[in-house]
Design a protein around this motif. Structure first.
Motif, PDB file in Angstrom:
ATOM      1  N   ARG A 290       0.862  -1.179   0.000  1.00 50.66           N
ATOM      2  CA  ARG A 290       0.000   0.000   0.000  1.00 50.66           C
ATOM      3  C   ARG A 290       0.903   1.235   0.000  1.00 50.66           C
ATOM      4  O   ARG A 290       2.033   1.172   0.473  1.00 50.66           O
ATOM      5  N   PRO A 291       0.407   2.381  -0.474  1.00 50.88           N
ATOM      6  CA  PRO A 291       1.272   3.565  -0.572  1.00 50.88           C
ATOM      7  C   PRO A 291       1.542   4.297   0.745  1.00 50.88           C
ATOM      8  O   PRO A 291       2.480   5.076   0.825  1.00 50.88           O
ATOM      9  N   ARG A 292       0.766   4.080   1.772  1.00 51.03           N
ATOM     10  CA  ARG A 292       0.963   4.815   3.026  1.00 51.03           C
ATOM     11  C   ARG A 292       2.259   4.387   3.707  1.00 51.03           C
ATOM     12  O   ARG A 292       2.630   3.217   3.682  1.00 51.03           O
ATOM     13  N   PRO A 293       2.959   5.335   4.335  1.00 45.86           N
ATOM     14  CA  PRO A 293       4.277   5.054   4.919  1.00 45.86           C
ATOM     15  C   PRO A 293       4.307   3.902   5.915  1.00 45.86           C
ATOM     16  O   PRO A 293       5.308   3.182   5.990  1.00 45.86           O
ATOM     17  N   ALA A 294       3.257   3.697   6.687  1.00 47.79           N
ATOM     18  CA  ALA A 294       3.271   2.634   7.692  1.00 47.79           C
ATOM     19  C   ALA A 294       3.378   1.239   7.064  1.00 47.79           C
ATOM     20  O   ALA A 294       3.778   0.288   7.735  1.00 47.79           O
ATOM     21  N   TYR A 295       3.067   1.111   5.777  1.00 46.64           N
ATOM     22  CA  TYR A 295       3.155  -0.169   5.082  1.00 46.64           C
ATOM     23  C   TYR A 295       4.526  -0.397   4.425  1.00 46.64           C
ATOM     24  O   TYR A 295       4.710  -1.352   3.695  1.00 46.64           O
ATOM     25  N   ARG A 296       5.505   0.468   4.665  1.00 43.13           N
ATOM     26  CA  ARG A 296       6.767   0.438   3.920  1.00 43.13           C
ATOM     27  C   ARG A 296       7.560  -0.853   4.060  1.00 43.13           C
ATOM     28  O   ARG A 296       8.451  -1.109   3.252  1.00 43.13           O
TER      29      ARG A 296
END
Length: 185
Positions: free
Chosen positions: A90-96
């Motif tokens: 996913r693009p959100r930072p927490a999914y990095r």
């Protein structure tokens, strides 16, 4: 994984023989586009409905390289027979630290152990890039059994089912979600 990994195993057992696994190069992308077009046009394996051009694949290859994510090909006798890559889940930072895998095999290149060789290399490369978890999203169709079995052999566990989330070729399709722990991230 080395830049080029040579696999030489016992071909009669259905495993890879003389396979070279390596990062995808611009010269591979016409073949990658052709392999993917088959799945777009004739299956529900992907929910895309329009094949990507080689130029679009080059953009994808470049984006993955910039993100430090693997895009690999399996070459047999000098020809690309399969490819795999890992993208951000996913693009959100927490999914990095989480990636999703994609693996596609040229029609007629099944049963040669290429899926196992490529998935193993992809897992290793994603873990080496600091990723913690890999997700597989498998469209539930008649062809899904082999993909599900492959992922489960590599330790992926079922994470859930999404019912009738895709519509292609005049039918509703479920997806099965699987996940695998890769490392510390």
């Amino acid at each position: 994984m080395d830049a080029n990994t040579h696999l030489h195993t016992d071909a009669p057992t259905g495993t890879a023989s003389g396979v070279v696994l390596r990062p995808a190069a611009p010269a591979d992308l016409d073949t990658v586009a052709a392999i993917y077009a088959h799945y777009v046009l004739h299956t529900v394996t992907t929910f895309e409905e329009t094949p990507r051009s080689a130029a679009e694949w080059e953009e994808r290859r470049r984006e993955l390289a910039e993100a430090g994510l693997p895009f690999l090909v399996a070459e047999v006798s000098g020809d690309v027979a399969r490819y795999a890559y890992a993208t951000a889940w996913r693009p959100r930072p927490a999914y990095r630290f989480t990636v999703e895998n994609s693996i596609y095999l040229a029609p007629g290149a099944t049963g040669k152990g290429l899926g196992s060789a490529l998935l193993g290399a992809l897992i290793e490369a994603a873990a080496g890039a600091g990723k913690r978890r890999m997700i597989a999203v498998v469209a539930d169709s008649d062809a899904a059994a082999a993909s599900l079995a492959l992922h489960r052999r590599f330790g992926f566990t079922d994470a859930g089912r999404l019912t009738a989330v895709g519509h292609k070729h005049d039918r509703w399709i479920d997806t099965v979600l699987l996940e695998k722990e890769l490392g510390g991230g």
